[in-house]
Design a protein around this motif. Structure first.
Motif, PDB file in Angstrom:
ATOM      1  N   GLY A 115       8.931  -7.728 -10.892  1.00 43.62           N
ATOM      2  CA  GLY A 115      10.034  -8.574 -11.341  1.00 43.62           C
ATOM      3  C   GLY A 115      10.192  -9.885 -10.586  1.00 43.62           C
ATOM      4  O   GLY A 115      11.252 -10.134 -10.030  1.00 43.62           O
ATOM      5  N   PHE A 116       9.180 -10.728 -10.508  1.00 44.92           N
ATOM      6  CA  PHE A 116       9.227 -12.047  -9.876  1.00 44.92           C
ATOM      7  C   PHE A 116       9.306 -12.002  -8.350  1.00 44.92           C
ATOM      8  O   PHE A 116       9.476 -13.032  -7.705  1.00 44.92           O
ATOM      9  CB  PHE A 116      10.379 -12.905 -10.420  1.00 44.92           C
ATOM     10  N   ALA A 117       9.220 -10.838  -7.734  1.00 39.99           N
ATOM     11  CA  ALA A 117       9.251 -10.742  -6.268  1.00 39.99           C
ATOM     12  C   ALA A 117       8.019 -11.419  -5.677  1.00 39.99           C
ATOM     13  O   ALA A 117       6.971 -11.494  -6.317  1.00 39.99           O
ATOM     14  CB  ALA A 117       9.298  -9.278  -5.851  1.00 39.99           C
ATOM     15  N   LYS A 118       8.165 -11.924  -4.448  1.00 41.66           N
ATOM     16  CA  LYS A 118       7.057 -12.572  -3.747  1.00 41.66           C
ATOM     17  C   LYS A 118       6.870 -11.918  -2.378  1.00 41.66           C
ATOM     18  O   LYS A 118       7.844 -11.775  -1.618  1.00 41.66           O
ATOM     19  CB  LYS A 118       7.331 -14.059  -3.544  1.00 41.66           C
ATOM     20  N   ILE A 119       5.635 -11.572  -2.069  1.00 39.68           N
ATOM     21  CA  ILE A 119       5.276 -10.995  -0.775  1.00 39.68           C
ATOM     22  C   ILE A 119       4.170 -11.874  -0.208  1.00 39.68           C
ATOM     23  O   ILE A 119       3.140 -12.059  -0.862  1.00 39.68           O
ATOM     24  CB  ILE A 119       4.757  -9.543  -0.924  1.00 39.68           C
ATOM     25  N   TYR A 151       0.807  -1.213   0.000  1.00 45.66           N
ATOM     26  CA  TYR A 151       0.000   0.000   0.000  1.00 45.66           C
ATOM     27  C   TYR A 151       0.844   1.268   0.000  1.00 45.66           C
ATOM     28  O   TYR A 151       2.064   1.205  -0.078  1.00 45.66           O
ATOM     29  CB  TYR A 151      -1.000  -0.026   1.162  1.00 45.66           C
ATOM     30  N   ASP A 152       0.168   2.391   0.114  1.00 47.23           N
ATOM     31  CA  ASP A 152       0.759   3.720  -0.054  1.00 47.23           C
ATOM     32  C   ASP A 152       1.307   3.814  -1.479  1.00 47.23           C
ATOM     33  O   ASP A 152       0.581   3.549  -2.417  1.00 47.23           O
ATOM     34  CB  ASP A 152       1.836   4.004   0.996  1.00 47.23           C
ATOM     35  N   ASN A 153       2.580   4.158  -1.639  1.00 49.49           N
ATOM     36  CA  ASN A 153       3.180   4.282  -2.972  1.00 49.49           C
ATOM     37  C   ASN A 153       4.190   3.168  -3.241  1.00 49.49           C
ATOM     38  O   ASN A 153       5.099   3.322  -4.054  1.00 49.49           O
ATOM     39  CB  ASN A 153       3.861   5.643  -3.114  1.00 49.49           C
ATOM     40  N   ALA A 154       4.043   2.055  -2.579  1.00 47.82           N
ATOM     41  CA  ALA A 154       4.979   0.936  -2.720  1.00 47.82           C
ATOM     42  C   ALA A 154       4.889   0.312  -4.110  1.00 47.82           C
ATOM     43  O   ALA A 154       3.838   0.336  -4.751  1.00 47.82           O
ATOM     44  CB  ALA A 154       4.689  -0.110  -1.654  1.00 47.82           C
ATOM     45  N   LYS A 155       6.016  -0.297  -4.521  1.00 44.40           N
ATOM     46  CA  LYS A 155       6.082  -0.991  -5.809  1.00 44.40           C
ATOM     47  C   LYS A 155       6.705  -2.367  -5.597  1.00 44.40           C
ATOM     48  O   LYS A 155       7.737  -2.493  -4.948  1.00 44.40           O
ATOM     49  CB  LYS A 155       6.912  -0.199  -6.807  1.00 44.40           C
ATOM     50  N   ASP A 184      11.864   4.487   2.344  1.00 45.14           N
ATOM     51  CA  ASP A 184      12.418   4.453   0.988  1.00 45.14           C
ATOM     52  C   ASP A 184      13.237   3.185   0.763  1.00 45.14           C
ATOM     53  O   ASP A 184      14.096   3.133  -0.113  1.00 45.14           O
ATOM     54  CB  ASP A 184      13.289   5.683   0.739  1.00 45.14           C
ATOM     55  N   ALA A 185      12.984   2.168   1.543  1.00 45.95           N
ATOM     56  CA  ALA A 185      13.755   0.916   1.446  1.00 45.95           C
ATOM     57  C   ALA A 185      13.558   0.247   0.098  1.00 45.95           C
ATOM     58  O   ALA A 185      12.491   0.340  -0.510  1.00 45.95           O
ATOM     59  CB  ALA A 185      13.341  -0.035   2.552  1.00 45.95           C
ATOM     60  N   ALA A 197       8.494   2.181  -0.503  1.00 42.94           N
ATOM     61  CA  ALA A 197       9.373   1.013  -0.601  1.00 42.94           C
ATOM     62  C   ALA A 197       9.220   0.306  -1.942  1.00 42.94           C
ATOM     63  O   ALA A 197       8.162   0.358  -2.574  1.00 42.94           O
ATOM     64  CB  ALA A 197       9.066   0.046   0.531  1.00 42.94           C
ATOM     65  N   LYS A 198      10.302  -0.390  -2.338  1.00 43.74           N
ATOM     66  CA  LYS A 198      10.300  -1.195  -3.561  1.00 43.74           C
ATOM     67  C   LYS A 198      10.872  -2.569  -3.250  1.00 43.74           C
ATOM     68  O   LYS A 198      11.886  -2.688  -2.560  1.00 43.74           O
ATOM     69  CB  LYS A 198      11.168  -0.547  -4.640  1.00 43.74           C
ATOM     70  N   VAL A 199      10.221  -3.594  -3.778  1.00 43.20           N
ATOM     71  CA  VAL A 199      10.729  -4.963  -3.694  1.00 43.20           C
ATOM     72  C   VAL A 199      10.715  -5.505  -5.114  1.00 43.20           C
ATOM     73  O   VAL A 199       9.669  -5.476  -5.773  1.00 43.20           O
ATOM     74  CB  VAL A 199       9.863  -5.841  -2.760  1.00 43.20           C
ATOM     75  N   TYR A 200      11.864  -5.994  -5.596  1.00 42.36           N
ATOM     76  CA  TYR A 200      11.929  -6.427  -6.991  1.00 42.36           C
ATOM     77  C   TYR A 200      13.013  -7.476  -7.207  1.00 42.36           C
ATOM     78  O   TYR A 200      13.656  -7.908  -6.275  1.00 42.36           O
ATOM     79  CB  TYR A 200      12.104  -5.230  -7.916  1.00 42.36           C
TER      80      TYR A 200
END
Length: 136
Positions: free
Chosen positions: A84-88, A77-81, A115-116, A98-101
């Motif tokens: 690229g095959f990431a799993k949450i 949520y918020d402005n997170a992205k 900003d992680a 935050a970005k997870v990729y």
């Protein structure tokens, strides 16, 4: 029993089924798949073969794309992205900017915020809160 309502837009060979809900000004497109009890709302965007399922929630201005998978009780949520095959999964939360990729994975109550950025093959697991960049 899937429901799509409000000003939600869906297009481009997507699949929505089970008890999934898409509403608000959400956009779901380009082969995305939403199912189970997933709930997508506000201004979220899900696209490019991403999958959201289980009891996952995507909201705010969050973006999920490029074959990323969000499931179980995960929240983005918020402005997170996430892309690229990431799993949450398993009660994990990704929020703020935050970005997870790449093939990174965040699970078991872990949180990525501020900003992680989590990328590469990093796995973030357990009662951890990350605010800064981390990769392996």
């Amino acid at each position: 029993n899937a429901k799509i309502y409000g000003n939600a837009a869906i297009f481009g060979n997507i699949k929505v089924y089970d008890d999934a809900k898409i509403h608000g000004r959400t956009e779901v497109f380009d082969y995305a798949e939403i199912f189970g009890n997933a709930n997508i709302y506000d201004h979220a965007e899900i696209y490019d073969n991403a999958k959201v399922y289980g009891n996952a929630r995507i909201f705010g201005h969050a973006r999920v794309s490029k074959k990323a998978m969000i499931y179980d009780n995960a929240r983005v949520y918020d402005n997170a992205k996430v892309y690229g095959f990431a799993k949450i999964h398993h009660n994990a939360k990704i929020y703020d900017h935050a970005k997870v990729y790449d093939v990174a994975e965040v699970f078991n109550r872990a949180q990525v915020c501020g900003d992680a950025e989590v990328y590469g093959s990093t796995k973030v697991n357990g009662s951890i809160i990350l605010y800064n960049k981390f990769n392996s």
